[in-house]
Write an enzyme that holds these catalytic residues in place. Sequence first.
Site, PDB file in Angstrom:
ATOM      1  N   ARG A  97      32.874  39.299  36.965  1.00 13.41           N
ATOM      2  CA  ARG A  97      33.818  38.758  35.969  1.00 13.41           C
ATOM      3  C   ARG A  97      34.516  37.568  36.610  1.00 13.41           C
ATOM      4  O   ARG A  97      34.959  37.645  37.764  1.00 13.41           O
ATOM      5  CB  ARG A  97      34.842  39.794  35.541  1.00 13.41           C
ATOM      6  CG  ARG A  97      35.948  39.145  34.689  1.00 13.41           C
ATOM      7  CD  ARG A  97      36.857  40.136  34.062  1.00 13.41           C
ATOM      8  NE  ARG A  97      36.170  40.884  33.004  1.00 13.41           N
ATOM      9  CZ  ARG A  97      36.783  41.728  32.190  1.00 13.41           C
ATOM     10  NH1 ARG A  97      38.085  41.922  32.285  1.00 13.41           N
ATOM     11  NH2 ARG A  97      36.109  42.374  31.253  1.00 13.41           N
ATOM     12  N   HIS A 135      30.788  38.298  26.751  1.00 13.91           N
ATOM     13  CA  HIS A 135      30.991  39.596  27.416  1.00 13.91           C
ATOM     14  C   HIS A 135      29.888  40.513  26.891  1.00 13.91           C
ATOM     15  O   HIS A 135      30.135  41.438  26.122  1.00 13.91           O
ATOM     16  CB  HIS A 135      32.380  40.128  27.057  1.00 13.91           C
ATOM     17  CG  HIS A 135      32.874  41.261  27.908  1.00 13.91           C
ATOM     18  ND1 HIS A 135      32.072  41.970  28.776  1.00 13.91           N
ATOM     19  CD2 HIS A 135      34.114  41.820  28.003  1.00 13.91           C
ATOM     20  CE1 HIS A 135      32.796  42.915  29.368  1.00 13.91           C
ATOM     21  NE2 HIS A 135      34.032  42.842  28.916  1.00 13.91           N
ATOM     22  N   ARG A 137      38.751  48.579  32.185  1.00 14.91           N
ATOM     23  CA  ARG A 137      37.589  49.278  31.645  1.00 14.91           C
ATOM     24  C   ARG A 137      36.268  48.799  32.241  1.00 14.91           C
ATOM     25  O   ARG A 137      35.437  49.604  32.671  1.00 14.91           O
ATOM     26  CB  ARG A 137      37.491  49.085  30.113  1.00 14.91           C
ATOM     27  CG  ARG A 137      38.346  50.014  29.316  1.00 14.91           C
ATOM     28  CD  ARG A 137      38.868  49.280  28.116  1.00 14.91           C
ATOM     29  NE  ARG A 137      39.798  48.277  28.576  1.00 14.91           N
ATOM     30  CZ  ARG A 137      41.092  48.525  28.815  1.00 14.91           C
ATOM     31  NH1 ARG A 137      41.579  49.687  28.561  1.00 14.91           N
ATOM     32  NH2 ARG A 137      41.889  47.588  29.293  1.00 14.91           N
ATOM     33  N   THR A 138      36.056  47.488  32.246  1.00 17.21           N
ATOM     34  CA  THR A 138      34.730  46.983  32.627  1.00 17.21           C
ATOM     35  C   THR A 138      34.449  47.279  34.094  1.00 17.21           C
ATOM     36  O   THR A 138      33.371  47.768  34.454  1.00 17.21           O
ATOM     37  CB  THR A 138      34.633  45.477  32.342  1.00 17.21           C
ATOM     38  OG1 THR A 138      35.109  45.243  31.020  1.00 17.21           O
ATOM     39  CG2 THR A 138      33.207  44.985  32.460  1.00 17.21           C
ATOM     40  N   LYS A 171      39.683  30.559  50.998  1.00 13.98           N
ATOM     41  CA  LYS A 171      39.395  29.479  51.961  1.00 13.98           C
ATOM     42  C   LYS A 171      38.507  28.421  51.318  1.00 13.98           C
ATOM     43  O   LYS A 171      37.786  27.714  51.985  1.00 13.98           O
ATOM     44  CB  LYS A 171      38.718  30.082  53.199  1.00 13.98           C
ATOM     45  CG  LYS A 171      39.640  31.006  53.979  1.00 13.98           C
ATOM     46  CD  LYS A 171      38.924  31.646  55.173  1.00 13.98           C
ATOM     47  CE  LYS A 171      38.426  33.024  54.829  1.00 13.98           C
ATOM     48  NZ  LYS A 171      37.745  33.697  55.938  1.00 13.98           N
TER      49      LYS A 171
END
Length: 305
Positions: A103, A131, A53-54, A82
């Site tokens: 995120r 959030h 969703r986000t 890396k």
Amino acid sequence: MNFKGKSLISIKDLTKVEILHILKTIGHFKKTKNPKLLENFVLGSCFFEPSTRTRLSTEAAMSSLGGKVVGFADPSATSQKKHETLHDSIKIISQYVDILAIRHPQEGSARLASQASKKPIINCGDGANQHPSQTLLDLFTIQETQKKLQGLNIAMVGDLKYGRTVHSLAKALSHFKARLYFVAPMSLQMPRHILNELKVQNVKFSLHDKMENVIKKVDILYMTRIQEERFPDKYEYEKVKNVYVLRPEMLVGAKKNMKIMHPLPRVSEIDFKIDESPHAYYFEQAQNGLYTRQALISLFLGKIN
Ligand code: CP
């Protein structure tokens, strides 16, 4: 109100007046299409942790307003593989784009990213911490369904310990004289530091281990998933994973306009039969994510006031 250049890292970065202004702007985007508003702007979509969703609502928000999106949903395809630091990655990406959505599984990562970035950052979830864009879409949805935000009875159910959505939402609701019911097994109750913050704000709340005891009292029943990925000990997860399952018969006696919300994804905590109930509102809630991210990106890019 001028948000140009601002970032959203914690819901506590916003005053009540600013939250209400953003909710009004979300309402504007829900009613109005503006396919050219963000022409020539680029979003960096940096998802170091899975999301449906986000990520997709943020990218769709940018595209639907005429902007472009670059980014990744799989950090193993980036130079993190890396051993590049988050600081360096974000510093570089911020030179290529106008705004970033991030995120990351670590608490505090969004704050760190904002220190490295030359451009606004939207915290799309930092570990079990916060959030905040979810909280804005949650507040918008609560207001949409209840026609007000002030003085509501709201239960939060499930993983309140690791649940970043409920951490941000509980803090935001302290502006609106909500009466909060926290329903969780003892091992997953709302963290003490958040309860202490609510006490300082004079927010009325109580702790429960059974949702049956609160369903009839509330205007909003905010369900959450028990998040397997946050448990350090899988045995502890096994003990609580099915502790709450909302079934249709449990809604008998609920307030007529009580709405069930859930940030999603759901696993087993809401019976699929409830999707047909007039109380179910989680799919509409997820749709509001699109308008919320349209509003935030446009405000932070200074394309709307
Ligand atoms: N609500 C939410 O954060 O969902 P995703 O994990 O799918 O983005």
